[in-house]
Scaffold this active site. Structure first.
Site, short mmCIF file in Angstrom:
data_model
loop_
_atom_site.label_atom_id
_atom_site.label_comp_id
_atom_site.label_asym_id
_atom_site.label_seq_id
_atom_site.Cartn_x
_atom_site.Cartn_y
_atom_site.Cartn_z
N CYS A 88 -1.58 3.75 11.45
CA CYS A 88 -1.42 4.99 12.21
C CYS A 88 -2.68 5.26 13.02
O CYS A 88 -3.24 6.35 13.00
CB CYS A 88 -1.08 6.17 11.29
SG CYS A 88 -2.27 6.47 9.97
N ARG A 120 -3.38 8.36 -6.68
CA ARG A 120 -2.25 8.51 -5.75
C ARG A 120 -0.95 7.97 -6.33
O ARG A 120 0.14 8.25 -5.80
CB ARG A 120 -2.56 7.79 -4.43
CG ARG A 120 -3.83 8.28 -3.73
CD ARG A 120 -3.98 7.62 -2.38
NE ARG A 120 -2.97 8.09 -1.45
CZ ARG A 120 -2.56 7.39 -0.39
NH1 ARG A 120 -3.07 6.19 -0.17
NH2 ARG A 120 -1.66 7.88 0.42
N GLY A 143 6.78 7.40 0.72
CA GLY A 143 7.81 7.63 1.73
C GLY A 143 8.49 6.36 2.18
O GLY A 143 9.72 6.27 2.23
N CYS A 162 0.88 -1.18 0.00
CA CYS A 162 0.00 0.00 0.00
C CYS A 162 0.91 1.22 0.00
O CYS A 162 1.08 1.89 1.02
CB CYS A 162 -0.91 -0.01 1.22
SG CYS A 162 -1.79 -1.57 1.49
N ALA A 163 1.52 1.52 -1.13
CA ALA A 163 2.75 2.30 -1.15
C ALA A 163 2.59 3.82 -1.22
O ALA A 163 3.45 4.54 -0.73
CB ALA A 163 3.63 1.84 -2.32
N ALA A 164 1.56 4.32 -1.87
CA ALA A 164 1.47 5.77 -2.07
C ALA A 164 1.39 6.50 -0.75
O ALA A 164 0.78 6.00 0.21
CB ALA A 164 0.26 6.10 -2.95
N PRO A 165 2.04 7.68 -0.63
CA PRO A 165 2.74 8.42 -1.68
C PRO A 165 4.20 8.05 -1.89
O PRO A 165 4.88 8.69 -2.68
CB PRO A 165 2.63 9.86 -1.19
CG PRO A 165 2.68 9.73 0.30
CD PRO A 165 1.93 8.47 0.62
#
Length: 509
Positions: free
Chosen positions: A234, A141, A117, A112-115
């Protein structure tokens, strides 16, 4: 700020933390948030950056390349940002990749990579070796994901925009490490992004928990024996954290929690009503979640996170070891847009290349560019893939990607168009000064550095162009533009003028 917290959230946190700790937790919302950046060691050594940093930096304890910077400093408005020397990242968000324990040469998935970092953090740890596959299901995204990978000069990443269940057809048992930075209710970001509170009130924790459950199950099937999954959120919600891990362990007995040190422990005692179904988990699973980690804003300098490290038994898929994904064409093969192997070619030796006529794409302009501009072989151990007129250097050992939505099959090199080669900005950002035969390196204090980043044409004497000592031809044509020896883009030099090739969408504003 504290008065704006959703009432239901306040009630929930009081129940979980108790009155005394809740008051400490609540007080953290009135404290200044922490700002962080992470040095991109794919381009610059950590200590070298610290020595020349224009910012006041303090080390982040849990991230080897992470630093706090002072509020009021603007690292996004410095030429080093445009050179990709660091990524601006919330300090707690650096923890999951540190716990992934990536080593150069491994096969790694950021699901679930976007954006981007955490993807760029993984890439720095791979040091250009191995395979990095990054995926996000949201097409809107993915553009930011691609730009961040290019900005930080990542050479070995493949970008997908597809559903994880479709990826199983290609990547079953393929990856050594998988990161799931899962979509979540975002409770840990309330201090940083107040708009998250509105989203929390519109979406239920159960919606996110269902997605997280699927992602964990899909990732388990793509992991190689002996591999590691890091699951992170998060949010503070036990339904999305401890409960997800306990349920996963009961469904996947070959996995164990690898205990995390240095942070607050996960809370097995929160696997209870009304937040979780009572007596739904085995004693083994409940005990194991104590080895997960919680990052609390009232206990450290960062926002709220949860992290779990899951290890898969090396023997779980049989004595054969890693399950095999279908191998791609070899490192010396040319692959056309149709994905068919079309004969041998490589930019090897002095940059010679040979493409078969059947592809309809001549590699001669790329070969000529490579011979003229590149001193070393940045495409070594990769295969060149052409989608139409666009050329990419794809990581060796990558399976065939048939049936997947591929945004980038590798490092974007440039376009082969009407008998000429146009190098991409991604190629410039992925190069090192030592790899270019013709370059201009401006000091960050030189006013022309900022003018270049704004897209202006520059006056540049021929004597300023760095070239091989034996080069006798005029310096005209493409040259790699650097700031303090770090590439930022291309320029075309002729008769004392450097035509600016910096992309409009990247320019300093």
């Amino acid at each position: 700020m504290t008065k704006q917290l959703p009432p239901l959230f306040r009630e929930k946190m009081i129940d979980l933390l108790g009155e005394d700790e809740f008051e400490q937790f609540l007080a953290s919302y009135d404290e200044p948030r922490s700002f962080g950046l992470r040095v991109n060691t794919g381009k610059v050594e950590r200590d070298d950056f610290v020595a020349k940093s224009p910012f006041h930096l303090t080390a982040v304890p849990w991230a080897s390349e992470g630093f706090y910077y002072e509020e009021g400093e603007r690292p996004g408005k410095h030429p080093y940002y445009h050179a990709g020397l660091y990524y601006i990242q919330e300090p707690s968000a650096m923890a999951p990749v540190e716990l992934l324990a990536v080593k150069p040469g491994e096969r790694v998935l950021d699901l679930c990579a976007a954006p981007g970092g955490k993807s760029t953090q993984i890439a720095a740890k791979l040091q250009g070796e191995g395979v990095l596959v990054v995926n996000d299901i949201h097409s809107d995204r993915v553009k930011a994901l691609v730009k961040n990978l290019e900005l930080l000069g990542v050479r070995n990443a493949v970008v997908l925009n597809d559903k994880p269940e479709k990826m199983l057809n290609v990547f079953e048992g393929y990856f050594d490490k998988i990161l799931i930075d899962a979509p979540c209710s975002g409770e840990g970001m309330f201090r940083k992004e107040e708009e998250m509170m509105g989203q929390w009130e519109r979406h239920t924790v159960q919606e996110f928990a269902a997605m997280q459950r699927e992602l964990l199950g899909q990732a388990a099937l793509m992991l190689a024996p002996g591999g590691r999954i890091v699951y992170s959120t998060c949010t503070f919600s036990p339904e999305e954290n401890e409960a997800q891990i306990a349920e996963f362990l009961d469904k996947h007995p070959a996995f164990d929690v690898i205990p995390v040190d240095g942070f607050s422990s996960g809370r097995p005692d929160w696997l209870r009503e009304p937040w979780c179904e009572a007596d739904a988990y085995s004693e083994r699973a409940k005990a194991a979640v104590a080895g997960t980690a919680r990052l609390w804003p009232h206990r450290l300098r960062g926002e709220g996170h949860f992290v779990a490290v899951l290890g898969l038994e090396a023997r779980s898929l049989g004595a054969g070891g890693k399950a095999s994904a279908k191998s791609s064409a070899g490192a010396d093969d040319f692959v056309s847009a149709a994905g068919k192997r079309s004969g041998r070619h490589a930019l090897r030796g002095k940059g010679r290349a040979e493409a078969p006529p059947s592809t309809g794409v001549s590699l001669e302009p790329l070969e000529a560019f490579s011979g003229e501009l590149l001193r070393s072989e940045p495409f070594a151990q990769r295969r060149l893939v052409c989608y139409g007129e666009h050329a990419y250097a794809s990581p060796a050992g990558l399976p065939e990607l048939h049936g997947l939505k591929v945004v980038r099959p590798g490092w974007y090199i440039g376009a082969l168009h009407r008998g000429r080669f146009e190098p991409s900005h991604a190629l410039a950002m992925g190069l090192r000064l030592r790899e270019a035969k013709r370059a201009l390196s401006l000091a960050s204090s030189d006013e022309r550095a900022l003018r270049y980043l704004k897209g202006e044409t520059l006056e540049v004497a021929e004597s300023e162009i760095l070239r091989d000592p034996q080069e006798t031809k005029a310096a005209k044509g493409y040259c790699l533009v650097c700031i303090d020896d770090h590439p930022v883009g291309w320029g075309k030099w002729l008769d004392g003028m450097l035509k600016n090739e910096y992309p409009p969408g990247w320019r300093w504003t």
